[in-house]
Write a protein that holds these residues in place. Structure first.
Motif, PDB file in Angstrom:
ATOM      1  N   PRO A  77       0.830  -1.217   0.000  1.00 63.18           N
ATOM      2  CA  PRO A  77       0.000   0.000   0.000  1.00 63.18           C
ATOM      3  C   PRO A  77       0.864   1.266   0.000  1.00 63.18           C
ATOM      4  CG  PRO A  77       0.080  -0.920   2.207  1.00 63.18           C
ATOM      5  CD  PRO A  77       0.830  -1.880   1.327  1.00 63.18           C
ATOM      6  N   ILE A  78       1.468   1.575  -1.135  1.00 61.75           N
ATOM      7  CA  ILE A  78       2.286   2.779  -1.264  1.00 61.75           C
ATOM      8  C   ILE A  78       1.663   3.720  -2.285  1.00 61.75           C
ATOM      9  CG2 ILE A  78       4.359   1.396  -0.807  1.00 61.75           C
ATOM     10  CD1 ILE A  78       5.131   2.164  -3.806  1.00 61.75           C
ATOM     11  N   SER A  79       2.108   4.967  -2.263  1.00 58.20           N
ATOM     12  CA  SER A  79       1.701   5.949  -3.262  1.00 58.20           C
ATOM     13  C   SER A  79       2.850   6.180  -4.229  1.00 58.20           C
ATOM     14  CB  SER A  79       1.338   7.281  -2.588  1.00 58.20           C
ATOM     15  OG  SER A  79       0.217   7.141  -1.748  1.00 58.20           O
ATOM     16  N   VAL A  80       2.566   6.072  -5.519  1.00 61.66           N
ATOM     17  CA  VAL A  80       3.543   6.431  -6.550  1.00 61.66           C
ATOM     18  C   VAL A  80       3.339   7.901  -6.880  1.00 61.66           C
ATOM     19  CG1 VAL A  80       4.380   5.993  -8.878  1.00 61.66           C
ATOM     20  CG2 VAL A  80       3.535   4.102  -7.480  1.00 61.66           C
ATOM     21  N   VAL A  81       4.420   8.668  -6.861  1.00 61.19           N
ATOM     22  CA  VAL A  81       4.342  10.116  -7.051  1.00 61.19           C
ATOM     23  C   VAL A  81       5.094  10.491  -8.319  1.00 61.19           C
ATOM     24  CG1 VAL A  81       4.771  12.374  -6.027  1.00 61.19           C
ATOM     25  CG2 VAL A  81       4.283  10.406  -4.549  1.00 61.19           C
ATOM     26  N   THR A  82       4.449  11.287  -9.176  1.00 55.50           N
ATOM     27  CA  THR A  82       5.069  11.793 -10.395  1.00 55.50           C
ATOM     28  C   THR A  82       4.817  13.290 -10.484  1.00 55.50           C
ATOM     29  OG1 THR A  82       3.148  11.648 -11.874  1.00 55.50           O
ATOM     30  CG2 THR A  82       4.421   9.620 -11.528  1.00 55.50           C
ATOM     31  N   GLY A  83       5.495  13.938 -11.428  1.00 55.50           N
ATOM     32  CA  GLY A  83       5.128  15.297 -11.771  1.00 55.50           C
ATOM     33  C   GLY A  83       3.795  15.315 -12.491  1.00 55.50           C
ATOM     34  N   ASP A  84       3.152  16.467 -12.534  1.00 58.06           N
ATOM     35  CA  ASP A  84       1.806  16.500 -13.121  1.00 58.06           C
ATOM     36  C   ASP A  84       1.800  16.409 -14.634  1.00 58.06           C
ATOM     37  OD1 ASP A  84       2.736  19.027 -13.722  1.00 58.06           O
ATOM     38  OD2 ASP A  84       1.130  20.117 -12.697  1.00 58.06           O
ATOM     39  N   GLY A  85       2.980  16.408 -15.261  1.00 59.11           N
ATOM     40  CA  GLY A  85       3.023  16.241 -16.712  1.00 59.11           C
ATOM     41  C   GLY A  85       3.240  14.817 -17.159  1.00 59.11           C
ATOM     42  N   ALA A  86       3.421  13.896 -16.225  1.00 58.53           N
ATOM     43  CA  ALA A  86       3.671  12.494 -16.579  1.00 58.53           C
ATOM     44  C   ALA A  86       2.356  11.821 -16.946  1.00 58.53           C
ATOM     45  CB  ALA A  86       4.326  11.774 -15.413  1.00 58.53           C
ATOM     46  N   GLY A 121       3.038   0.951 -17.109  1.00 59.82           N
ATOM     47  CA  GLY A 121       3.324   0.372 -15.800  1.00 59.82           C
ATOM     48  C   GLY A 121       3.574  -1.118 -15.938  1.00 59.82           C
ATOM     49  N   ALA A 122       4.784  -1.562 -15.599  1.00 60.89           N
ATOM     50  CA  ALA A 122       5.167  -2.959 -15.772  1.00 60.89           C
ATOM     51  C   ALA A 122       4.967  -3.743 -14.484  1.00 60.89           C
ATOM     52  CB  ALA A 122       6.622  -3.056 -16.215  1.00 60.89           C
ATOM     53  N   ALA A 123       4.727  -5.044 -14.641  1.00 61.22           N
ATOM     54  CA  ALA A 123       4.589  -5.929 -13.489  1.00 61.22           C
ATOM     55  C   ALA A 123       5.947  -6.180 -12.858  1.00 61.22           C
ATOM     56  CB  ALA A 123       3.962  -7.249 -13.931  1.00 61.22           C
ATOM     57  N   ALA A 124       5.934  -6.711 -11.655  1.00 61.26           N
ATOM     58  CA  ALA A 124       7.174  -7.059 -10.963  1.00 61.26           C
ATOM     59  C   ALA A 124       7.887  -8.183 -11.708  1.00 61.26           C
ATOM     60  CB  ALA A 124       6.880  -7.473  -9.526  1.00 61.26           C
ATOM     61  N   VAL A 150       1.158   8.876 -17.276  1.00 60.26           N
ATOM     62  CA  VAL A 150       1.226   7.438 -17.019  1.00 60.26           C
ATOM     63  C   VAL A 150      -0.181   6.901 -16.802  1.00 60.26           C
ATOM     64  CG1 VAL A 150       3.565   7.508 -16.123  1.00 60.26           C
ATOM     65  CG2 VAL A 150       1.645   7.857 -14.557  1.00 60.26           C
ATOM     66  N   ARG A 151      -0.333   5.583 -17.057  1.00 53.62           N
ATOM     67  CA  ARG A 151      -1.669   4.977 -17.052  1.00 53.62           C
ATOM     68  C   ARG A 151      -1.852   4.019 -15.890  1.00 53.62           C
ATOM     69  NH1 ARG A 151       0.424   5.181 -22.176  1.00 53.62           N
ATOM     70  NH2 ARG A 151      -0.635   6.610 -23.609  1.00 53.62           N
ATOM     71  N   TYR A 152      -1.168   4.264 -14.793  1.00 55.80           N
ATOM     72  CA  TYR A 152      -1.337   3.466 -13.577  1.00 55.80           C
ATOM     73  C   TYR A 152      -1.658   4.423 -12.430  1.00 55.80           C
ATOM     74  CZ  TYR A 152       3.601   4.839 -13.158  1.00 55.80           C
ATOM     75  OH  TYR A 152       4.771   5.549 -13.123  1.00 55.80           O
TER      76      TYR A 152
END
Length: 450
Positions: free
Chosen positions: A73-82, A247-250, A84-86
């Motif tokens: 249960p973590i949060s992935v953080v990006t800039g607002d221009g990314a 977004g890739a799987a482990a 990404v589809r996850y």
């Protein structure tokens, strides 16, 4: 605050675990998809990873943030221009997130990519002033990350953005700010002029980084400086960037199968043995990509992304290590392992290996000297009259290699040239590999140009 750096020597990629042990929490910056080392390090410190920060959508390796978020249960953080589809949290420029007593400031730093951000971190127990910059590719040790990876239509705009980023967002920070970049020496995301040190300070880079100094002058000088020493961008980069958008799987690998002859005809055969061993006898059609730290990047430079692969080695430990490298750059379709020499009695391929003086004699007798190094290496010095085709471009430019005469291939030390020789052999030529590469040519005191 505690910080641990993880460095992939073959990729020149650095990622980070940053912990507040008093609060028992931590965050990651730009992790790859091999998650266990990060989890083990966090467990050793007695902290829980709550966030994973991405500076940009990466070209060179598969990000581990989405996979970790699917497991924990973590949060992935990006800039607002990314784009990404996850699931992720988008931070705008100057927005902050607190992880324990660590305040993370998002700083828009476009240039390497349009969506690029950096993260300034303050330890609030000491001061509100930021002490650390996780710079991604906005500022490296001795250089910056390249701006040409997304095509010529964006290159000039990104160069201008990188110039403004350095002048207005990065070099204005205090001298004492410690800089931890994502790309380091050896990465194809930057110039060969980048230093091998793995961290720096703003003050040191302001004084000693040629690109930083050029950024404080006119744009034309900056543009010229950032273009120097760039290697050929590996062909797999667009595939990895697209994968990171999704977004890739482990990474999860079942034991590799041991394959018997006949091998599947649709798979690319990869022989990781040393050049002199490969040259003495190998499966026809195999590519000689030596199984060192640069194995995956060199494979990604010459084998189409997504291709099925067979590793030609009987060393299971080596095979697993090489598959792990391949997974880091998104080559997951490894069908199995096989003996590098077939047991069917078929005729073996062979590559003649000669020393520098023999290569010079062959050249004098009319052989083509083929230099497969990067442009910056070739321009520094090369064998007289050598044809220059970087190994990454050789398959597409194979028609430029003369036929009907000997072709002596060389690089710096004989490793890349053996890969190039295997490409030439697959195209019906009978190349000769120069042992020891151009280093041996210079040591022998043979003439050079450049």
């Amino acid at each position: 605050m505690l910080l641990q750096q993880f460095f992939d020597q073959g990729l020149g990629h650095a990622s980070y675990l940053v912990a507040d042990p008093d609060e028992g929490v931590a965050f990651l910056v730009d992790p790859d998809r091999h998650l266990q080392p990060y989890l083990d390090a966090a467990a050793k410190l007695g902290v829980l990873i709550t966030h994973s920060f991405e500076t940009h959508v990466h070209n060179d390796y598969v990000s581990g943030s989405p996979a970790l978020a699917a497991l924990r249960p973590i949060s992935v953080v990006t800039g607002d221009g990314a784009e990404v589809r996850y699931p992720h949290v988008s931070l705008a420029d100057r927005e902050t997130i607190d992880v324990g007593a660590l305040r993370v400031h998002c700083v828009a730093t476009p240039g390497h990519t349009p969506e690029h951000v950096s993260y300034l971190v303050a330890d609030l127990r000491r001061a509100d002033d930021p002490q650390f910059l996780f710079s991604g590719g906005a500022l490296l040790v001795g250089h910056i990350a390249r701006v040409d990876l997304l095509g010529p239509e964006l290159e000039e705009r990104l160069a201008r953005a990188a110039y403004e980023t350095l002048r207005e967002r990065v070099l204005s920070l205090a001298d004492y700010v410690a800089v931890f970049p994502t790309h380091g020496g050896g990465s194809a995301c930057t110039s060969s002029d980048a230093a091998s040190s793995r961290w720096t300070t703003l003050g040191f880079e302001r004084r000693h980084n040629d690109v930083a100094r050029a950024a404080m002058q006119d744009f034309a000088r900056f543009r010229e400086t950032i273009a120097r020493g760039l290697p050929v961008a590996p062909a797999y980069y667009p595939g990895v960037r697209a994968l990171n958008h999704q977004g890739a799987a482990a990474y999860a690998a079942a034991p590799l199968r041991v394959l018997r002859d006949p091998l599947p005809a649709d798979a690319t055969l990869i022989d990781p043995r040393a050049p002199h061993v490969f040259g003495s006898g190998h499966r026809r059609g195999a590519l000689n990509i030596v199984g060192n730290d640069s194995f995956a990047v060199r494979l990604g430079a010459v084998v189409p992304f997504g291709s099925p692969l067979i590793l030609l080695t009987v060393d299971r430990e080596q095979a697993e290590a090489l598959r792990r490298q391949l997974a880091t750059v998104g080559y997951d379709d490894v069908r199995g392992v096989a003996d590098p020499v077939p047991d069917t009695g078929e005729d073996l391929g062979r590559v003649r290996v000669v020393d520098a003086r023999t290569a010079k004699r062959l050249s004098d007798e009319g052989a083509t000297m083929l230099d497969v190094r990067e442009r910056s290496e070739y321009e520094r010095a090369h064998a007289p009259g050598a044809l220059h085709i970087p190994y990454e471009q050789l398959q597409d430019r194979i028609a430029e290699v003369p036929r009907g005469r000997d072709v002596v291939v060389y690089c710096a030390a004989g490793v890349r040239s053996s890969l190039a020789a295997s490409i030439l052999e697959r195209s019906g030529l009978a190349p000769i590999n120069m042992r020891g590469g151009f280093s041996s040519w210079e040591i022998a005191g043979l003439p050079t140009e450049g």
